[in-house]
Design a protein around this motif. Sequence first.
Motif, PDB file in Angstrom:
ATOM      1  N   TYR A  90       0.829  -1.192   0.000  1.00  0.00           N
ATOM      2  CA  TYR A  90       0.000   0.000   0.000  1.00  0.00           C
ATOM      3  C   TYR A  90       0.871   1.252   0.000  1.00  0.00           C
ATOM      4  CZ  TYR A  90      -3.569  -3.271   1.697  1.00  0.00           C
ATOM      5  OH  TYR A  90      -4.423  -4.337   1.852  1.00  0.00           O
ATOM      6  N   SER A  91       0.363   2.286  -0.640  1.00  0.00           N
ATOM      7  CA  SER A  91       1.008   3.595  -0.555  1.00  0.00           C
ATOM      8  C   SER A  91       0.734   4.193   0.820  1.00  0.00           C
ATOM      9  CB  SER A  91       0.460   4.513  -1.645  1.00  0.00           C
ATOM     10  OG  SER A  91      -0.870   4.899  -1.338  1.00  0.00           O
ATOM     11  N   PRO A  92       1.437   5.268   1.189  1.00  0.00           N
ATOM     12  CA  PRO A  92       1.176   5.907   2.483  1.00  0.00           C
ATOM     13  C   PRO A  92      -0.270   6.374   2.668  1.00  0.00           C
ATOM     14  CG  PRO A  92       3.280   6.631   1.626  1.00  0.00           C
ATOM     15  CD  PRO A  92       2.633   5.839   0.528  1.00  0.00           C
ATOM     16  N   VAL A  93      -1.002   6.628   1.550  1.00  0.00           N
ATOM     17  CA  VAL A  93      -2.394   7.075   1.665  1.00  0.00           C
ATOM     18  C   VAL A  93      -3.375   5.922   1.549  1.00  0.00           C
ATOM     19  CG1 VAL A  93      -1.870   9.384   0.834  1.00  0.00           C
ATOM     20  CG2 VAL A  93      -2.512   7.607  -0.807  1.00  0.00           C
ATOM     21  N   GLY A  94      -2.867   4.687   1.468  1.00  0.00           N
ATOM     22  CA  GLY A  94      -3.730   3.525   1.499  1.00  0.00           C
ATOM     23  C   GLY A  94      -4.092   2.924   0.163  1.00  0.00           C
ATOM     24  N   SER A  95      -3.569   3.436  -0.938  1.00  0.00           N
ATOM     25  CA  SER A  95      -3.856   2.872  -2.247  1.00  0.00           C
ATOM     26  C   SER A  95      -3.057   1.580  -2.443  1.00  0.00           C
ATOM     27  CB  SER A  95      -3.495   3.861  -3.354  1.00  0.00           C
ATOM     28  OG  SER A  95      -4.220   5.061  -3.213  1.00  0.00           O
ATOM     29  N   THR A  96      -3.702   0.576  -3.047  1.00  0.00           N
ATOM     30  CA  THR A  96      -3.015  -0.679  -3.314  1.00  0.00           C
ATOM     31  C   THR A  96      -2.048  -0.497  -4.473  1.00  0.00           C
ATOM     32  OG1 THR A  96      -4.906  -1.977  -2.547  1.00  0.00           O
ATOM     33  CG2 THR A  96      -3.310  -3.104  -3.949  1.00  0.00           C
ATOM     34  N   LEU A  97      -0.786  -0.817  -4.237  1.00  0.00           N
ATOM     35  CA  LEU A  97       0.248  -0.679  -5.258  1.00  0.00           C
ATOM     36  C   LEU A  97       0.511  -1.989  -5.989  1.00  0.00           C
ATOM     37  CD1 LEU A  97       2.814   1.459  -3.236  1.00  0.00           C
ATOM     38  CD2 LEU A  97       1.138   2.269  -4.908  1.00  0.00           C
ATOM     39  N   ALA A  98       0.473  -3.079  -5.262  1.00  0.00           N
ATOM     40  CA  ALA A  98       0.764  -4.373  -5.872  1.00  0.00           C
ATOM     41  C   ALA A  98       0.326  -5.486  -4.931  1.00  0.00           C
ATOM     42  CB  ALA A  98       2.248  -4.507  -6.188  1.00  0.00           C
ATOM     43  N   THR A  99       0.079  -6.651  -5.501  1.00  0.00           N
ATOM     44  CA  THR A  99      -0.179  -7.852  -4.716  1.00  0.00           C
ATOM     45  C   THR A  99       0.813  -8.922  -5.146  1.00  0.00           C
ATOM     46  OG1 THR A  99      -1.835  -8.691  -6.283  1.00  0.00           O
ATOM     47  CG2 THR A  99      -2.619  -7.329  -4.446  1.00  0.00           C
ATOM     48  N   ILE A 100       1.179  -9.746  -4.195  1.00  0.00           N
ATOM     49  CA  ILE A 100       2.173 -10.783  -4.425  1.00  0.00           C
ATOM     50  C   ILE A 100       1.650 -12.081  -3.846  1.00  0.00           C
ATOM     51  CG2 ILE A 100       4.525 -11.537  -3.887  1.00  0.00           C
ATOM     52  CD1 ILE A 100       4.995  -8.385  -3.432  1.00  0.00           C
TER      53      ILE A 100
END
Length: 212
Positions: A80-90
């Motif tokens: 997650y980014s610092p503002v809570g957006s999902t950046l990637a899943t693994i």
Amino acid sequence: MSKHLLPLSILCLALSACSTLPSPFSSSAPPSAQTVAPYRAQVELTGRLNVTYQKNDKPESATVNFNWQQTAQRTDVTLYSPVGSTLATIAVTPQEAVLTQSDKAPRRAPDIDTLSAQLLGWSLPVSGLRDWLQGYADGADGRRFVASPQNNSVTTKDGWRLRYVSWQDAGENTPGALPQPRRIDAERTTSAQADAVSLRIVLDPAPSPQAQ
């Protein structure tokens, strides 16, 4: 997509790779000396990761939040980014490692080592972090290291210097609770400057038994 997402994705890949390996351990230390909490094969952790590394002969640094769900055979990590957006899943299983980013096709490889080399060109510790996060390591002397607030640093057999900087607060309502790591610093320095990597892992407080 942030230019720093890729190295942080690899950092989480390294973490998740470690958690899918078999996890039993033995220690020569007597039970009274094993002051860290027992190892857990199944665990869910949240926290923050910071990596400092060299890129084009210049230091780079980035931080990401993470959610890490581990079982004996699978690990799922969400960045997650610092503002809570999902950046990637693994997702990591014994068969493959898969990295998925928004609006991009999943990247797959048979194992974390292969995927790490493809995406980054240098490797993070894929065999140690599973243990490190819970206060264990294989020391350079071949002995099993069991961390405690009084015994909080070790150099691993693969050349990483670990330091357990702080510990979870067990709280007054959990008599007999054993400590768990809160912040872990890891540093690897080599003769090749490009291979120098520093990690800082800060785990969120574990929920109390009443909250589970």
